[in-house]
Design an enzyme around this catalytic site. Structure first.
Site, PDB file in Angstrom:
ATOM      1  N   THR A 137      13.524  76.810  37.831  1.00  0.00           N
ATOM      2  CA  THR A 137      14.793  76.239  38.291  1.00  0.00           C
ATOM      3  C   THR A 137      15.176  75.000  37.504  1.00  0.00           C
ATOM      4  O   THR A 137      16.354  74.770  37.211  1.00  0.00           O
ATOM      5  CB  THR A 137      14.674  75.905  39.798  1.00  0.00           C
ATOM      6  N   THR A 189       8.809  76.314  40.529  1.00  0.00           N
ATOM      7  CA  THR A 189       7.983  75.813  41.624  1.00  0.00           C
ATOM      8  C   THR A 189       7.138  76.905  42.283  1.00  0.00           C
ATOM      9  O   THR A 189       6.150  76.599  42.952  1.00  0.00           O
ATOM     10  CB  THR A 189       8.861  75.182  42.723  1.00  0.00           C
ATOM     11  N   ASP A 190       7.538  78.175  42.100  1.00  0.00           N
ATOM     12  CA  ASP A 190       6.947  79.229  42.927  1.00  0.00           C
ATOM     13  C   ASP A 190       5.439  79.382  42.771  1.00  0.00           C
ATOM     14  O   ASP A 190       4.754  79.759  43.722  1.00  0.00           O
ATOM     15  CB  ASP A 190       7.616  80.579  42.627  1.00  0.00           C
TER      16      ASP A 190
HETATM   17  N1  GLU Z   1      11.383  81.520  41.241  1.00  0.00           N
HETATM   18  C1  GLU Z   1      11.722  80.618  40.202  1.00  0.00           C
HETATM   19  C2  GLU Z   1      10.499  80.010  39.560  1.00  0.00           C
HETATM   20  O1  GLU Z   1       9.504  79.792  40.170  1.00  0.00           O
HETATM   21  C3  GLU Z   1      12.626  79.551  40.624  1.00  0.00           C
HETATM   22  C4  GLU Z   1      11.993  78.681  41.666  1.00  0.00           C
HETATM   23  C5  GLU Z   1      11.884  77.275  41.229  1.00  0.00           C
HETATM   24  O2  GLU Z   1      11.708  76.953  40.082  1.00  0.00           O
HETATM   25  O3  GLU Z   1      12.004  76.457  42.120  1.00  0.00           O
HETATM   26  O4  GLU Z   1      10.553  79.728  38.406  1.00  0.00           O
END
Ligand code: GLU
Length: 338
Positions: free
Chosen positions: A14, A86-87
């Protein structure tokens, strides 16, 4: 120290998204873009920005993170900041902590709110990560701190941090220990040093990690679980391609009673680690009796994951298998987690 040199390795996530013509966020920004979005960084450090990938962290692989560890091993910088989604940060950061053997701060950061939103947190998190990288207390204690996650003005030990909410800006927490430092104004306020005895045991046992991926299944126990997936793994000559299993068990290390014989057979077929589905936290060893108690499962050969979260137990087991450790050596590594 002369002027701080920071190597930023951008993987995607993200923090690196951009809106497309339809207003939907797509992976796109590289490390240069992330750094350029925070002009203050130039005053704090010389930054080498390297784009490693532009993928969501839900699509990263163990091999990808091994490659990142290789880049950290080779860097000439005084600190490394990895930006990603973040995932899976709680897993990738922990894997880096197992692999990286450098006495420089290594920090993983990310964003919960994308760059098109008001109060996007990516730029602030990157700035905070650079401040942490240059902080004298952090630099004095680098070896004791291990790899850190910096999110929303908190510094977490990656062995303890979890993503505890799918969307909130304060998604990251270390429920068992709390953060190791906070950022206030422009300074780092130390709160505590992580207990790293267990991770040091693992790092020593994992001295030479190489080889191919060793897939580990994660079986989450729920009310009235019938055990069909365990039966399928046992019935398949190739174990469905899995080389180990983590069972996210109930309470202090329990499974539904009818699964107890299956769990024992699974442990005989593949290294099988039990971790607490409550989100980690110490398991029991000798409190309850009965066929599916912790006492019976330990006697049946299941490996006790200690206080590790099931996701981190899975990362550690994959890494142990990749390093060629046998079952006894794996059990010794996990026993250090309490
Ligand atoms: N699912 C994506 C990832 O982990 C976007 C979630 C995020 O970065 O917060 O890259």
């Amino acid at each position: 120290m002369s002027r701080l040199r920071v190597h930023v390795l951008a993987l995607g996530g993200t923090i690196a998204t951009r809106p497309d013509a339809g207003g939907v966020m797509q992976m796109g920004a590289g490390a240069d873009d992330l750094v350029a979005a925070v002009p203050l960084l130039k005053e704090l450090a010389d930054i080498e920005a390297e784009t490693v990938s532009r993928v969501g962290s839900h699509s990263l692989s163990f091999d990808d993170i091994h490659a990142v560890a290789g880049k950290i091993a080779a860097t000439a910088a005084d600190a490394v900041i990895v930006t990603q989604g973040t995932d899976t940060l709680e897993e990738t950061g922990f894997l880096l902590d197992l692999l990286v053997k450098r006495d420089i701060p290594v920090i993983v950061t990310a964003a919960m709110r994308n760059p098109a939103l008001t109060s996007a947190d990516g730029p602030g998190n990157l700035l905070a990560a650079v401040r942490v990288a240059g902080d004298p207390w952090i630099r004095r204690h680098t070896r004791s701190l291990g790899v850190m996650a910096v999110m929303l003005d908190e510094v977490h030990a990656v062995a303890d941090v979890i993503k505890a909410h799918p969307t909130r800006i304060d998604a990251f927490a270390s429920p068992q220990t709390g953060p190791i430092a906070a950022l206030v104004e422009d300074r780092v306020v130390p709160l505590g040093l992580p207990v790293r005895d267990a991770i040091e045991v693992a790092r020593q046992a994992l001295d030479k990690v190489s080889g191919e991926a060793r897939p580990v299944a994660l079986l989450w126990m729920g009310l009235d679980e019938p055990g069909g997936l365990i039966e399928a793994i046992l019935a398949a000559p190739d174990r469905l391609g899995y080389r180990g299993v983590v069972v996210a068990a109930m309470g202090g290390g329990h499974v539904p009673e009818r699964l107890a014989p299956l769990a024992g057979r699974l442990a005989a077929a593949l290294p099988t680690v039990v971790a607490a589905r409550a989100g980690g936290g110490p398991l029991l060893r000798h409190t309850y009796g009965g066929a599916s108690s912790e006492i019976a499962l330990l006697e049946a050969g299941l490996i006790w994951g200690g206080r590790l979260h099931p996701l981190k137990a899975r990362v550690l087991l994959e890494t142990c298998l990749r390093a060629g450790l046998d079952r006894a050596a794996i059990a010794r590594v996990f026993a250090a987690w309490g």
